[in-house]
Each structure stands twice: as structure tokens, then as C-alpha cells.
Write a protein that holds these residues in place. Structure first.
Motif, short mmCIF file in Angstrom:
data_model
loop_
_atom_site.label_atom_id
_atom_site.label_comp_id
_atom_site.label_asym_id
_atom_site.label_seq_id
_atom_site.Cartn_x
_atom_site.Cartn_y
_atom_site.Cartn_z
N ALA A 260 0.85 -1.21 0.00
CA ALA A 260 0.00 0.00 0.00
C ALA A 260 0.87 1.25 0.00
CB ALA A 260 -0.94 -0.01 1.21
N ALA A 261 1.94 1.23 0.78
CA ALA A 261 2.85 2.39 0.84
C ALA A 261 3.54 2.60 -0.51
CB ALA A 261 3.88 2.20 1.95
N ILE A 262 4.04 1.53 -1.09
CA ILE A 262 4.76 1.66 -2.37
C ILE A 262 3.85 2.26 -3.44
CG2 ILE A 262 5.78 0.35 -4.29
CD1 ILE A 262 6.89 -1.61 -2.17
N PHE A 263 2.59 1.84 -3.44
CA PHE A 263 1.67 2.28 -4.50
C PHE A 263 0.86 3.53 -4.16
CE2 PHE A 263 1.85 -2.27 -6.14
CZ PHE A 263 2.37 -1.93 -7.39
N HIS A 264 1.02 4.09 -2.94
CA HIS A 264 0.04 5.11 -2.51
C HIS A 264 -0.02 6.33 -3.43
CE1 HIS A 264 3.32 7.47 -0.73
NE2 HIS A 264 2.46 8.44 -0.57
N ASP A 265 1.12 6.74 -4.01
CA ASP A 265 1.10 7.93 -4.90
C ASP A 265 1.23 7.55 -6.38
OD1 ASP A 265 0.62 10.02 -3.13
OD2 ASP A 265 2.75 10.37 -2.70
N TYR A 266 0.82 6.34 -6.72
CA TYR A 266 0.93 5.83 -8.09
C TYR A 266 0.36 6.81 -9.12
CZ TYR A 266 0.49 2.42 -11.94
OH TYR A 266 0.58 1.74 -13.13
N ALA A 267 -0.77 7.46 -8.80
CA ALA A 267 -1.45 8.31 -9.79
C ALA A 267 -1.09 9.79 -9.68
CB ALA A 267 -2.97 8.15 -9.66
N LYS A 268 -0.11 10.11 -8.83
CA LYS A 268 0.20 11.52 -8.52
C LYS A 268 0.44 12.38 -9.76
CE LYS A 268 1.32 14.55 -5.19
NZ LYS A 268 0.43 14.94 -4.09
N PHE A 269 1.00 11.80 -10.82
CA PHE A 269 1.35 12.60 -12.00
C PHE A 269 0.45 12.35 -13.21
CE2 PHE A 269 5.16 12.37 -9.35
CZ PHE A 269 5.40 13.72 -9.17
#
Ligand code: DGI
Ligand code: FE
Ligand code: FE
Ligand code: FE
Length: 187
Positions: free
Chosen positions: A46-55
């Protein structure tokens, strides 16, 4: 999925700076999972993927919010909120993660929500206190995180609400609800 594959998929989605933040969130989430008895593998993913969509482009995020039946009121609020629920969707459809606890922790890592499960709290807090963060008040939240998970989540929510209000910005209702929920439960 193992850690290395998840890191590789995430790294391709972001800047080096954001990737370093991701590594900080991963380490912090693992340490919080140890301290508070959460599933280490889930906290890590969950931590690794938490900002997956940030950009992702705003238009793409908007479209996903509309077509995937997400809360449409998100569209009236700060676009900074969008990458969390959209990220959960993309991590499922692009990275193939199907664990609902992981997807929820990603979806609610920015806004928070009522009745946050342990994994939500860990990712939310790790995002706030990872070693690369240096905003005012973070040291106090880090200190509190050593002995009270709820206490630290409340402080992070409160700081964020105050920060937004000082800038004359709207606050997404779920953030207030999350704050109220935890405050009332700890009284
Ligand atoms: O993606 P990150 O920068 O790592 O962190 P995040 O996902 O917690 O995003 C936080 C930003 O979102 C923070 O600068 C505040 C902003 N924001 C805007 N409106 C709201 C909000 N955060 C919350 N919790 N609630 C809001 O209504
Ligand atoms: Fe985020
Ligand atoms: Fe956050
Ligand atoms: Fe983050």
C-alpha cells in the motif's frame, strides 16, 4: 506481488523526488506495522503504490472519477485529492492488485475517512511523517506516533485542516469526518 516489482512499477510513474518520498513512506509504514501489529506485506505494498497516480493528467483523473462511480463531490474540491481514489483504481487495473484493504488504504491516504482501519491509518500517517517531510509540526507528530497511532493520525488531520484553512482553502468533508470520528472515539 513482491516489493521489487511494485517498486519498479511505481518508479516508472513518478519523478525521482516522489520516488524517494515513496521509499520513505514504505520504510515508515513497515515500522508502524511492526509497532501496531498490522500486516507487513500489505503495509509495504500500500505504501509503495500510494502515490501511483500523482502525476496523471487532471483530465484523465476526472474522467476516471466520473466513469468509475467515485464520489462526484471530489470534482468540486482540490484536485490534490484525486490521485488517491484514482490511484487505487489504477493500481488494480494496471498493476493487478486486488486486495481491498490495500486498495482502500491507497484510496483514502489523502482525505482519510470515518472508521479508518489499521492499514488506512498506517499509510495515512507514514505519508505524513516519512523522514523526507519537514513541514511545521511534523516532529511532534513523529514523537506521538511512537506511542499513539490514533493520537498521531488526529494531529496529522488537524494540522492539515488548519493548514488549508489558513490558506483560505476548502476542506473536503471526509477529512473533517475522519477527524471528528477519531476525536470522539478517543474521548
Ligand atoms: O501526495 P502527497 O503529497 O504525498 O500527500 P497527500 O496525498 O496527503 O496530499 C496532501 C495534499 O492534499 C496536502 O498538501 C493537502 C492537500 N489537500 C487539499 N485538500 C485537502 C487536502 N488534504 C486533505 N486531507 N483534505 C483536503 O480537503
Ligand atoms: Fe498522496
Ligand atoms: Fe497525506
Ligand atoms: Fe505521498
Amino acid at each position: 506481488m513482491d516489493r521489487d516489482e511494485a517498486l519498479k512499477l511505481t518508479k516508472a510513474q513518478m519523478t525521482e523526488h516522489r520516488y524517494q518520498h515513496t521509499l520513505g513512506v514504505m520504510e515508515t509504514a513497515l515500522s508502524l506495522a511492526n509497532r501496531y501489529g498490522a500486516d507487513r506485506a500489505k503495509a509495504e505494498l500500500a505504501a509503495i503504490f500510494h502515490d501511483y497516480a500523482k502525476f496523471r493528467p487532471k483530465d484523465e483523473m476526472k474522467e476516471i472519477i466520473r466513469t468509475e462511480g467515485m464520489s462526484l463531490d471530489l470534482l468540486d474540491h482540490n484536485p490534490e485529492l484525486w490521485h488517491a481514489p484514482v490511484g487505487a483504481f489504477l493500481v488494480r487495473t494496471e498493476a493487478g492488485i486486488n486486495d481491498q484493504e490495500i486498495l482502500d488504504a491507497i484510496a483514502f491516504h489523502t482525505s482519510g475517512r470515518v472508521d479508518m482501519p489499521l492499514l488506512d491509518k498506517i499509510v495515512f500517517l507514514a505519508d505524513y511523517i516519512e523522514p523526507g517531510r519537514n513541514f511545521p509540526g511534523v516532529a511532534e507528530v513523529r514523537e506521538t506516533a511512537k506511542n499513539s497511532l490514533d493520537g498521531a493520525v488526529i494531529m496529522a488531520l488537524r494540522n492539515t485542516i488548519i493548514f488549508l484553512m489558513k490558506k483560505n482553502q476548502a476542506v473536503y468533508p471526509e477529512t473533517f469526518y475522519a477527524y471528528n470520528d477519531l476525536i470522539m472515539k478517543t474521548k
